[in-house]
Design an enzyme around this catalytic site. Structure first.
Site: not given
Ligand SMILES: [Mg+2]
Ligand SMILES: [Zn+2]
Lengths: 498, 100, 495
Positions: C80, C161, C185
């Site tokens: 990420k 997210s 998330s």
């Protein structure tokens, strides 16, 4: 009570002063990072990724900084909070990489304490006074901006960014520039005794935010201004004087004081409004979510307490009560930790050299240190810290006087040579033949000659002009090149003139 | 409580985010709907409750006072610190001139 | 070689270790999938095929030399783009960090590389991890690989997210990816894309080097296609880090070796407040199905109450923006990232211009909310009140643990929605996290496991919440669900 008043056009004004002193904590590494705190390094060479607030960087507190702040708190007899927290103070400035300063607002490490300033007639402090200290909190220092290197840019150096500070916040208990000066000096002395700050104001290790307001004596507090980062005792006093006068004039001219941040200009001794910090701040303090509450246990506090040295007030009392020093001598010798340390070393060595107790030699040593040694050092422009004569050598000199090997006046001369050459007192006395004559035979011979040469004066003396006794002593000493034991000279003269 | 356009402008300035008129106009109702909604928290009886300070009960650890003990959090890394600077000048970060 | 990309973490690791294929072959296969999906899915902001190859070659060389191999040896993963990666652009999907190349590696990513994993690239996400649909990324939204059955070709949200992570794992661009979870998330995108993800106990994974959103909530975790793969990867990510003051100083358990789907003697709590209005009927059905599965696994099911559930989301939307408004103050154009310097601007104007140009709308919205709730006169009414409510939410869980060992709940109130559906309504978007936020506020471990498909052919997730430090209990319950759900559906390739 201080009677310091500003005489305005409409009458007398009282000045109310509170100080926030920022003191750099003595530590090797910064408060929340491992970067060095050493002074004077190349720009940005002592900056970690944490100090530069790179994305994802986190603070981890330095135990030593906490410990020093706790010890400082103990030295001002303050409440130590076993549970405290770090808060973020949010604002934007180029010297503040995180966009917030990690500080302590809601739960500071150290609570209510006190500090004694001593009476000083000359300075206008008629009696001892206790100044309240509201709190000490631990926080990060900011970086430094330089404005003169480039026509359109300021340069940012983050070496200081993240260095640990103690913010020591006084109560608005001071009423004159002199009291404020005494407070800063005393606080600095205590920090240096404790070893929690080097107190070096030129290097910025200690600086004061000066809060000043004025009022009619006895009335409500006026609006205060805060003059930031004043970095010497003299400047603190000047800033207060100027700011108080400015406020009085402003009010008397029909204006009002606005609560604002001001800057001190050492060149002119005046303060002015700070443009860059003009807009009203809303710091949005909240607990730093990167840091858990700081909880201290008894073992930690015990260690802090046990490691505290004897502090100036206690030392002063002991010098007076146990060593029999005058209040003045005790005050002078305890004002700075270096002086006290030097004196105590000298005392110990002097006592040992003469086979006496420290109390026996304390008066001799303290008087000599204050009146002879400080004066001699002053003459050659040196301080105790860089004195070419150490306490061991000084003790040796005092022992020579104590044992009657040399007289006090010869000792002065020997000290000068010691400071010049670095040789020991014994060597100098030996080399220059300064040993004092105590043999009454030689002294009697000299006295006989002096009395014979001055028969007229002997006549006058015997006729009642007793003041001439000193003349005979002087002549005898002169004849013996100052090396006669004055006590023996006195005795012999008295006998012969009887 | 609802925020006015003036308040939003003040907050934006405090947060150092420049905002045009249009953006402010859009932001005011958006913020108000969020604020209206979070204000239901006021209903909760929190008497005697301390605000949470640590999610997982644990103590703050303190580190030893050693310089550069871990290269990742130590100093002496000027090149790394300046590597991404928009204006690195003579070992400094350059910013528009500040008049104090 | 196409079936290599169907393999998960354990299968790849064991295959490489056993010589069935080389790490190089694995890296090549996934690199190819990443490249092929680049435009359509936009899951990666930056692909790093060379990094993946380099790590693979090292593993192959170590194996040839008979050296011991790490827990993740030969497994290429997606990272990420919230984790700082040395020498590789790290942006948090924000324009304000575009071009920022860290000189350091986050603790979690370093641990993964040390365990033998390789990096396929930096995964897209909602800007500064603020969002639930990946639509706030400066680098464009991620498309979910899933489509509704029945010919509706709407592009769906991969969740957020960690939307790049979820899309990439679901689409077989990587066997696993890192995620971070502040209010859901990891779990919400996992649920949206039919994969598995766990947010461990707050403090398990170091936050050092992870771009901060809300410090008291942020927690990294793995996203993969099985409970076991998550367990293995979490072992590699977790561990004490002296550089993070909130890092847990505890040994990392052998979660994968201790996996056990037999829940005899375990009590599963069903929080009645989670039966909320507005929750999709099919979600409620899958929840009931989950209850039946856990009973089948031997657990006793008990009704519990978490009375302050309703207030979790509003508390979260005070606390997280407050922390974010401060955490994001460092993006000021001075030391890294974007600098906007209009002609004649002074320092403060430069800040305002830089931040105006660098932050997206949602980030600005949250910074403003956060700034407001911390500002003079409002701090107690908002922030202090929210932290008190947060304490009550944590207390709710504490009380629940007297009655149960784990909690079962839906992960999200609906299946994946179409991109654009909620983007103009922040509140509707926030409500996506209604089931995930309470565990975040309490710092508890929680995971999402695929439970099946809804009538549109879209995945649904079930959430298991556990006691602090009891990731094992969470993983075990997750495994029991996984075994019974038998979820094998995968998105049909259209990219
Ligand atoms: Mg101040
Ligand atoms: Zn301060």
């Amino acid at each position: 009570m201080s009677s310091y008043r500003i005489q305005g056009a409409t009458g007398e004004w009282e000045v109310v002063i509170g100080l926030e002193v920022h003191a750099q904590v003595t530590s090797n590494a910064k408060l929340f990072s491992g970067a060095s705190t050493a002074f004077g390094a190349e720009p940005n060479s002592q900056v970690s990724l944490v100090d530069a607030a790179m994305p994802g960087m986190l603070p981890v507190p330095n135990r030593e900084c906490i410990r020093q702040a706790v010890r400082t708190g103990m030295a001002i007899e303050a409440q130590i909070n076993k549970w405290s927290r770090f808060d973020r103070k949010n604002y934007f400035y180029a010297d503040l990489p995180q966009g917030y300063q990690i500080s302590q607002l809601y739960h500071p490490l150290v609570g209510e304490g006190r500090l004694l300033i001593e009476a000083d007639e000359k300075a206008g402090i008629p009696e001892d006074k206790v100044i309240g200290i509201e709190r000490i909190h631990v926080e990060q220092d900011a970086g430094k901006l330089m404005h003169d290197q480039h026509p359109s840019m300021s340069y940012v150096d983050l070496n200081r960014s993240g260095v640990a500070l103690m913010e020591i916040v006084s109560r608005p208990d001071m009423r004159s520039p002199a009291e404020a000066g005494a407070y800063v000096r005393k606080l600095r002395a205590i920090l240096r005794y404790v070893g929690s700050c080097d107190g070096n104001m030129e290097e910025g290790s200690m600086r004061a935010d000066v809060n000043v307001s004025v009022r009619r004596p006895g009335e409500e507090l006026g609006t205060r201004t805060e003059t930031k980062n004043v970095n010497s005792v003299r400047f603190v006093m000047q800033a207060i004087e100027h700011e108080a006068r400015r406020q009085v004039e402003l009010i008397e001219d029909g204006g009002t004081v606005v609560q604002e941040t001001r800057l001190f200009d050492p060149g002119t001794g005046t303060t002015r409004s700070m443009r860059s910090k003009e807009d009203a701040h809303d710091y949005r303090y909240f607990p730093d979510p990167d840091l858990l509450p700081l909880e201290l246990d008894d073992a930690f506090l015990d260690e802090c307490r046990e490691s505290l040295p004897e502090l100036p007030d206690a030392k002063r009392t002991r010098y007076i009560e146990e060593l029999g020093l005058s209040a003045y001598n005790a005050q002078v010798l305890t004002a700075e930790v270096e002086t006290a340390r030097w004196f105590e070393a000298l005392l110990l060595e002097t006592a040992t050299a003469q086979g006496k107790t420290p109390a026996d030699v304390a008066k001799q040593a303290s008087n000599w240190l204050i009146s002879e040694f400080f004066g001699a050092l002053n003459k050659i422009g040196k301080e105790l810290a860089d004195s070419p004569v150490g306490h061991a050598r000084a003790a040796e000199l005092l022992a020579l006087v104590g044992k009657g090997t040399i007289s006090g006046s010869i000792a002065k001369q020997v000290l000068e040579t010691m400071l010049e050459t670095g040789d020991s007192a014994t060597a100098i006395v030996e080399r220059e033949g300064l040993k004092q004559e105590s043999d009454s035979g030689a002294i009697e011979a000299a006295v006989d000659k002096v009395l014979a040469d001055n028969a007229d004066k002997v006549e006058q003396y015997k006729g009642g002009k007793e003041a001439l006794f000193g003349f005979f002593v002087g002549q005898t000493m002169k004849a013996m090149q100052g090396k006669a034991n004055p006590q023996v000279v006195n005795e012999v003269l008295r006998a012969k003139l009887a | 409580m609802s925020v006015t356009r003036e308040t939003v402008a003040k907050i934006a300035s405090l947060a150092r985010i420049r905002m045009g008129e249009d953006e402010l106009d859009r932001m005011v109702p958006e913020l108000n709907s969020i604020l209206d909604w979070v204000e239901q928290l006021g209903e909760v009886d929190v008497s005697g409750v301390e605000p949470m300070t640590a999610v997982i009960p644990q103590q703050l650890r303190l580190r030893d006072d050693v310089v550069d003990a871990d290269p990742l959090t130590g100093g002496g890394v000027r090149d790394k610190v300046l590597a991404n600077a928009p204006a690195a000048e003579h070992g400094f970060f350059g910013v528009p001139k500040v008049i104090e | 070689m196409s079936e290599i990309t169907e393999l998960g973490v354990k299968a790849i690791r064991d295959g490489v270790a056993g010589g069935e294929f080389t790490a190089r072959e694995v890296a090549e296969a996934f690199n190819a999938n990443v490249a092929a999906a680049a435009e359509a899915l936009n899951a990666f902001i930056v692909a790093t095929p060379d990094k993946a190859m380099e790590a693979a070659e090292k593993v192959d060389a170590d194996r040839a030399a008979g050296k011991p191999l790490g827990k993740m040896a030969g497994v290429p993963i997606g990272m990420k783009d919230l984790f700082a990666t040395q020498g590789v652009q790290t942006t948090a999907a924000s324009h304000i960090l575009e071009g920022f190349v860290p000189e350091y590696e986050s603790t979690v990513s370093q641990k993964l590389w040390d365990a033998g994993a390789g990096m396929l690239g930096k995964l897209n996400l909602d800007q500064f991890a603020m969002g639930s649909s990946n639509e706030t990324s400066y680098f464009g939204n991620v498309a979910s690989p899933w489509r509704r059955s029945g010919g509706d070709n709407a592009v769906l949200a991969p969740g957020g997210s960690s939307g790049g992570s979820s899309a990439a794992v679901a689409a077989r661009l990587c066997p696993a990816a890192t995620g971070t979870d502040t209010g859901g998330s990891i779990r919400q995108p996992a649920a949206f894309t039919g994969i598995t993800g766990i947010k461990p106990t707050y403090g398990r994974c170091s936050r050092w080097g992870v771009v901060a959103f809300a410090s008291s909530l942020d927690q990294a975790g793995p996203m993969a296609r099985s409970v076991e793969d998550c367990a293995i990867m979490l072992e590699a990510m977790a561990g004490f880090d002296p550089k993070d003051s909130t890092s847990l100083d505890l040994p990392v358990p052998e979660w994968s070796a201790s996996l056990d789907a037999d829940l005899k003697g375990k009590k599963v709590g069903i929080p009645r407040e989670y039966r909320m209005e507005g929750t999709d009927e099919e979600i409620l059905q899958s929840w009931d199905q989950g209850i039946a599965w856990l009973k089948d696994a031997g657990a006793d099911v008990v009704d519990i109450t978490l009375p302050h559930t309703k207030y979790a989301l509003p508390a979260y939307y005070i606390i997280a923006p407050a922390e974010a408004s401060s955490n994001l103050a460092r993006y000021d154009g001075v030391r890294y990232g974007l600098r906007e310097l209009p002609e004649g601007a002074n320092l403060q104007e430069m800040y305002a211009a830089t931040r105006a140009a660098g932050f997206g709308d949602e980030v600005k919205r949250r910074i403003l909310i956060g700034t407001y709730v911390l500002s003079a006169g409002f701090y107690d009414a908002y922030y202090t009140q929210a932290q008190k409510v947060r304490a009550l939410i944590a207390r709710d869980f504490e009380k629940a643990w007297a009655e149960c060992d784990v909690i079962l709940a839906p992960t999200t109130p609906t299946a994946a929605f179409a991109l654009g559906d909620k983007v103009d309504d922040p509140l509707a978007m926030y409500l996506n996290d209604v089931f995930s936020v309470p565990a975040s506020l309490a710092g508890l471990p929680a995971m999402s496991v695929p439970a099946g498909l809804n009538s549109d052919g879209l995945p649904l997730g079930l959430q298991v919440i556990g006691k602090a430090f009891d990731e094992q209990g969470v993983l075990n319950a997750g495994l029991a669900i996984e075994q019974r759900a038998g979820f094998t559906a995968k998105p049909e390739k259209w990219w």
